[in-house]
Design a protein around this motif. Structure first.
Motif, PDB file in Angstrom:
ATOM      1  N   ALA A   1      43.034  33.230  43.148  1.00  0.00           N
ATOM      2  CA  ALA A   1      44.208  33.952  43.671  1.00  0.00           C
ATOM      3  C   ALA A   1      44.203  35.418  43.280  1.00  0.00           C
ATOM      4  O   ALA A   1      44.715  36.274  44.000  1.00  0.00           O
ATOM      5  N   THR A   2      43.626  35.722  42.104  1.00  0.00           N
ATOM      6  CA  THR A   2      43.721  37.093  41.606  1.00  0.00           C
ATOM      7  C   THR A   2      42.454  37.909  41.856  1.00  0.00           C
ATOM      8  O   THR A   2      42.392  39.074  41.465  1.00  0.00           O
ATOM      9  N   ALA A   3      41.471  37.297  42.520  1.00  0.00           N
ATOM     10  CA  ALA A   3      40.199  38.005  42.752  1.00  0.00           C
ATOM     11  C   ALA A   3      40.428  39.312  43.516  1.00  0.00           C
ATOM     12  O   ALA A   3      39.682  40.267  43.360  1.00  0.00           O
ATOM     13  N   GLN A   4      41.466  39.338  44.338  1.00  0.00           N
ATOM     14  CA  GLN A   4      41.721  40.535  45.155  1.00  0.00           C
ATOM     15  C   GLN A   4      42.571  41.592  44.431  1.00  0.00           C
ATOM     16  O   GLN A   4      42.834  42.652  44.989  1.00  0.00           O
ATOM     17  N   TYR A   5      43.033  41.263  43.215  1.00  0.00           N
ATOM     18  CA  TYR A   5      43.894  42.210  42.486  1.00  0.00           C
ATOM     19  C   TYR A   5      43.161  42.796  41.277  1.00  0.00           C
ATOM     20  O   TYR A   5      42.348  42.129  40.654  1.00  0.00           O
ATOM     21  N   GLN A   6      43.515  44.033  40.957  1.00  0.00           N
ATOM     22  CA  GLN A   6      42.922  44.664  39.761  1.00  0.00           C
ATOM     23  C   GLN A   6      43.835  44.509  38.547  1.00  0.00           C
ATOM     24  O   GLN A   6      43.400  44.632  37.416  1.00  0.00           O
ATOM     25  N   VAL A   7      45.121  44.256  38.825  1.00  0.00           N
ATOM     26  CA  VAL A   7      46.104  44.174  37.731  1.00  0.00           C
ATOM     27  C   VAL A   7      46.998  42.955  37.952  1.00  0.00           C
ATOM     28  O   VAL A   7      47.444  42.710  39.075  1.00  0.00           O
ATOM     29  N   LEU A   8      47.242  42.211  36.871  1.00  0.00           N
ATOM     30  CA  LEU A   8      48.130  41.058  36.949  1.00  0.00           C
ATOM     31  C   LEU A   8      49.214  41.190  35.888  1.00  0.00           C
ATOM     32  O   LEU A   8      48.921  41.410  34.708  1.00  0.00           O
ATOM     33  N   VAL A   9      50.469  41.061  36.317  1.00  0.00           N
ATOM     34  CA  VAL A   9      51.615  41.142  35.404  1.00  0.00           C
ATOM     35  C   VAL A   9      51.955  39.725  34.935  1.00  0.00           C
ATOM     36  O   VAL A   9      51.985  38.799  35.753  1.00  0.00           O
ATOM     37  N   ALA A  10      52.187  39.558  33.639  1.00  0.00           N
ATOM     38  CA  ALA A  10      52.543  38.231  33.123  1.00  0.00           C
ATOM     39  C   ALA A  10      53.709  38.358  32.144  1.00  0.00           C
ATOM     40  O   ALA A  10      53.840  39.362  31.452  1.00  0.00           O
TER      41      ALA A  10
END
Ligand code: SF4
Length: 243
Positions: free
Chosen positions: A131-140
């Motif tokens: 799911a996150t392969a397309q994002y450079q930043v993930l907020v948690a």
């Protein structure tokens, strides 16, 4: 904007700056700096509500990733749907690549009991990586007071692999969460009233005993495990699952 992976030097500087800001300011900065390469992940429990509310106020278009492991409590799925309506969230629901039936055929019943790390890899980590392969930043929405591992995290962290992590509420306490929920008159996950202080998949979550102050004590009770792997650098080789 063209994204360049920050160096450790950049991360140190950014942490100095971001530590001085509050959660909303951190989120606004992140959305402004990294959109469209940024998403937020959420498990839709009571602890998740303040961050989801901040997203709805500051950056409502930000994709909210929910990993539907197939083992969630029905109450969690209903709570997710209610919050989606209430906050107008842009939720992306991601499933494991194999069905529950195939999981049983390939690995037998109750994999979560026999090998929870492998179960988490198949049902949470791989779907999140996809799911996150397309994002450079993930907020948690992790916090220092939750686990020993989380206690060492900073507002912004690089990972060995996958997106850079941003933790806007890393320095909040349990009381800050409750205070924010009260101040903004926000709902709680229905199982919280039944003593569940941290809620994940149904087979691996129990109400928290009154004798402990560890709010995550009901997760994987009786096992060494304290993290599903989403918050640590964890890959298939590390859990012995082979390639
Ligand atoms: S929390 Fe439990 S049921 Fe959910 S993926 Fe991990 S081991 Fe499996």
């Amino acid at each position: 904007m063209k994204f360049t992976i920050p160096t450790e030097e950049d991360i140190k500087y950014l942490n100095e700056e971001l530590t001085k800001k509050n959660a909303q300011e951190r989120l606004v900065w992140a959305a402004k700096t990294f959109t469209p390469g940024i998403a937020v992940s959420s498990s839709f429990q009571t602890q998740s509500v303040p961050l989801l509310h901040l997203v709805s106020q500051s950056c409502p278009e930000m994709p909210v990733i929910f990993i539907d492991t197939g083992f969630h409590f029905p109450e969690t799925l209903a709570f997710r749907d209610m919050l989606k309506e209430k906050f107008h969230l842009n939720i992306h629901i991601i499933h494991p690549t194999i069905t529950k039936e195939q999981l049983i055929l390939d690995y037998g019943t109750e994999l979560y009991r026999r090998d929870p790390d492998l179960c988490c890899y198949i049902n949470k980590i791989e779907p999140m990586q996809r799911a996150t392969a397309q994002y450079q930043v993930l907020v948690a929405g992790v916090r220092h007071d939750q686990t020993k591992h989380r206690n060492a995290l900073r507002v912004i962290e690089r990972r060995f692999s996958g997106p850079v992590r941003i933790h806007p509420i890393i320095d909040w306490s349990e009381n800050d969460i409750l205070q924010y929920i009260t101040e903004h008159n926000l709902p709680a996950h229905p199982l919280t009233a039944q003593g569940y202080t941290s809620i994940g998949c149904a087979p691996c979550t129990q109400p928290t005993s009154r004798e402990t102050t560890d709010k995550r004590a009901g997760r994987w009770t009786g096992k060494e495990k304290t993290e599903c792997g989403l918050q640590i650098d964890f890959d298939k080789k590390q859990i012995g699952a082979g390639e």
